[in-house]
Design an enzyme around this catalytic site. Structure first.
Site, PDB file in Angstrom:
ATOM      1  N   SER A 272       0.895  -1.269  -0.107  1.00 45.25           N
ATOM      2  CA  SER A 272      -0.069   0.038   0.042  1.00 45.25           C
ATOM      3  C   SER A 272       0.729   1.110   0.215  1.00 45.25           C
ATOM      4  O   SER A 272       0.695   2.176  -0.760  1.00 45.25           O
ATOM      5  CB  SER A 272      -1.070  -0.020   1.129  1.00 45.25           C
ATOM      6  OG  SER A 272      -1.846  -1.123   1.229  1.00 45.25           O
TER       7      SER A 272
ATOM      8  N   HIS B  69       0.942   4.528   4.748  1.00 41.47           N
ATOM      9  CA  HIS B  69       0.030   5.100   3.673  1.00 41.47           C
ATOM     10  C   HIS B  69       0.491   6.585   3.293  1.00 41.47           C
ATOM     11  O   HIS B  69       0.839   7.012   2.292  1.00 41.47           O
ATOM     12  CB  HIS B  69      -1.347   4.822   3.809  1.00 41.47           C
ATOM     13  CG  HIS B  69      -1.898   3.722   3.847  1.00 41.47           C
ATOM     14  ND1 HIS B  69      -3.244   3.408   3.811  1.00 41.47           N
ATOM     15  CD2 HIS B  69      -1.354   2.265   3.584  1.00 41.47           C
ATOM     16  CE1 HIS B  69      -3.433   2.151   3.915  1.00 41.47           C
ATOM     17  NE2 HIS B  69      -2.360   1.519   3.907  1.00 41.47           N
TER      18      HIS B  69
END
Length: 296
Positions: free
Chosen positions: A204, A262
Site C-alpha cells: 500500500s 500510507h
C-alpha cells in the site's frame, strides 16, 4: 507545474541496464533478431512470417522451440501465444505486471501452512524484531485476498502509465524506494504509540507513492472509485481526501490499516516528483559518461 514535473520524469536517455550492457541494447539488434527467427526449429514451430517485437521476443520463441521433444507441440504453441502477448506490452507494462506477479507468488506462499513461520519471519515487518530487510520484503507481501487484489488493481491501473513515462529501471527504483520509505516511516513513528506497534505488510505504501506521482503529473485525470463508481472525480480531488482519511487514522490511532505507512508513501511520491525526479536523469547520464570513458 505538471508539465514541468513530467519533463523531469520522462526517460530521455538509455536506462542503466542498457548502459552497463544488461539491457537489449541497440546495435545490430535487427540482424540478430532475423537470425534467431531464421532458425529451422523456430520456423517449424511458428512458420516463416511470424512477427516479433524485438530480440528478446525472438529469443523467448527460440527457447520454446528448443524445448525437449516430449513437450507437446500444442503446449509449445500455447507458450508462443503467451510470449507474443507478453512482448506486445510496453516495457513499462511488463515491469508493472512483473511486480504484480511477484506479489502474487508471495501471496500464494502465505497460503501454504508449512511456510507460515518463514513468511512471518521474512515477509512481515515488526519494529520489535530487529530485522531491517523486512522493510523491503514486506512490500511484496499480502496475506488476505482483498488486500492483494486491491493493491494489484491500483498498481496496474496507475503504475503502467507512470512506468511508461519513467522507463522500467527508473520505475523499479522508485517503487522499491517508496516501499522502504513507507515502512521506515511506520517503523520510526511506531514508538509514539507503543500500544499500536504491530507487524505490518503490504504494497500500500508503494502504491500510494505511485498514485501520488500520477496525481502530480496528471492532476486533472478523471478516476472512479471502486466503491463509488457513480461519482467520477479528478485524482487531485480523490487522493487528498484519501490522505486526510489516513491522517485522521494515524492521529486517532485507528488500527484498520497502517495509516502512517500510507502517509509516508503518499508524501514520498509527491516529494519525489516535485524535487527529486531529475536526479535519475543525471545518474543515467553520469553512468553513460563513465561507460563511454571506460570504452575509450
Amino acid at each position: 507545474m505538471a508539465a514541468s514535473n513530467r519533463q523531469h520524469v520522462e526517460k530521455r536517455s538509455p536506462g542503466l541496464f542498457d548502459i552497463f550492457g544488461l539491457g537489449n541494447g541497440q546495435g545490430d539488434e535487427e540482424e540478430r533478431t532475423w537470425a534467431l527467427m531464421a532458425d529451422s526449429h523456430v520456423q517449424r514451430l511458428v512458420g516463416r512470417a511470424h512477427s516479433v517485437a524485438g530480440e528478446a521476443h525472438a529469443k523467448a520463441i527460440r527457447r520454446i522451440a528448443y524445448l525437449p521433444s516430449w513437450v507437446p507441440f500444442e503446449m509449445k504453441r500455447t507458450m508462443v501465444i503467451a510470449a507474443d502477448k507478453w512482448y506486445s506490452l510496453s516495457r513499462g507494462e511488463r515491469c508493472v505486471y512483473a511486480i504484480a506477479g511477484i506479489n502474487a507468488v508471495v501471496f500464494g506462499m502465505w497460503q501454504i501452512p508449512r511456510l507460515l513461520p518463514i513468511m512471518a519471519r521474512s515477509f512481515l515487518h515488526d519494529p520489535r524484531s530487529g530485522l531491517s530487510y523486512t522493510m523491503l520484503t514486506s512490500t511484496f507481501s499480502h496475506r488476505e485476498i482483498w488486500h492483494f487484489l486491491f493493491n494489484s488493481i491500483a498498481l496496474v491501473s496507475f503504475g503502467t502509465s507512470l512506468a511508461d513515462i519513467m522507463g522500467p529501471e527508473h520505475f523499479t527504483a522508485f517503487y522499491l524506494s517508496a516501499g522502504v520509505f513507507s515502512s521506515l516511516a511506520s517503523h520510526l513513528l511506531s514508538p509514539l504509540r507503543p500500544a499500536l506497534i504491530l507487524p505490518s505488510l503490504g504494497a500500500s505504501g508503494a502504491v500510494y507513492a505511485v498514485v501520488a506521482s500520477v496525481m502530480m503529473l496528471f492532476p486533472h485525470s478523471k478516476i472512479a472509485l471502486i466503491f463509488l463508481p457513480f461519482l467520477p472525480m479528478t485524482i487531485s480531488q480523490a487522493f487528498p481526501a484519501l490522505m486526510a482519511y489516513d491522517l485522521a487514522g494515524a492521529v486517532l490511532g485507528w488500527r484498520s490499516f497502517n495509516h502512517v505507512a500510507h502517509l509516508g508513501g503518499g508524501l514520498f511520491g509527491i516529494a519525489y516528483i516535485e524535487w527529486f525526479a531529475g536526479h535519475w536523469g543525471r545518474l543515467v547520464k553520469s553512468a553513460e559518461l563513465r561507460r563511454a570513458q571506460k570504452d575509450n
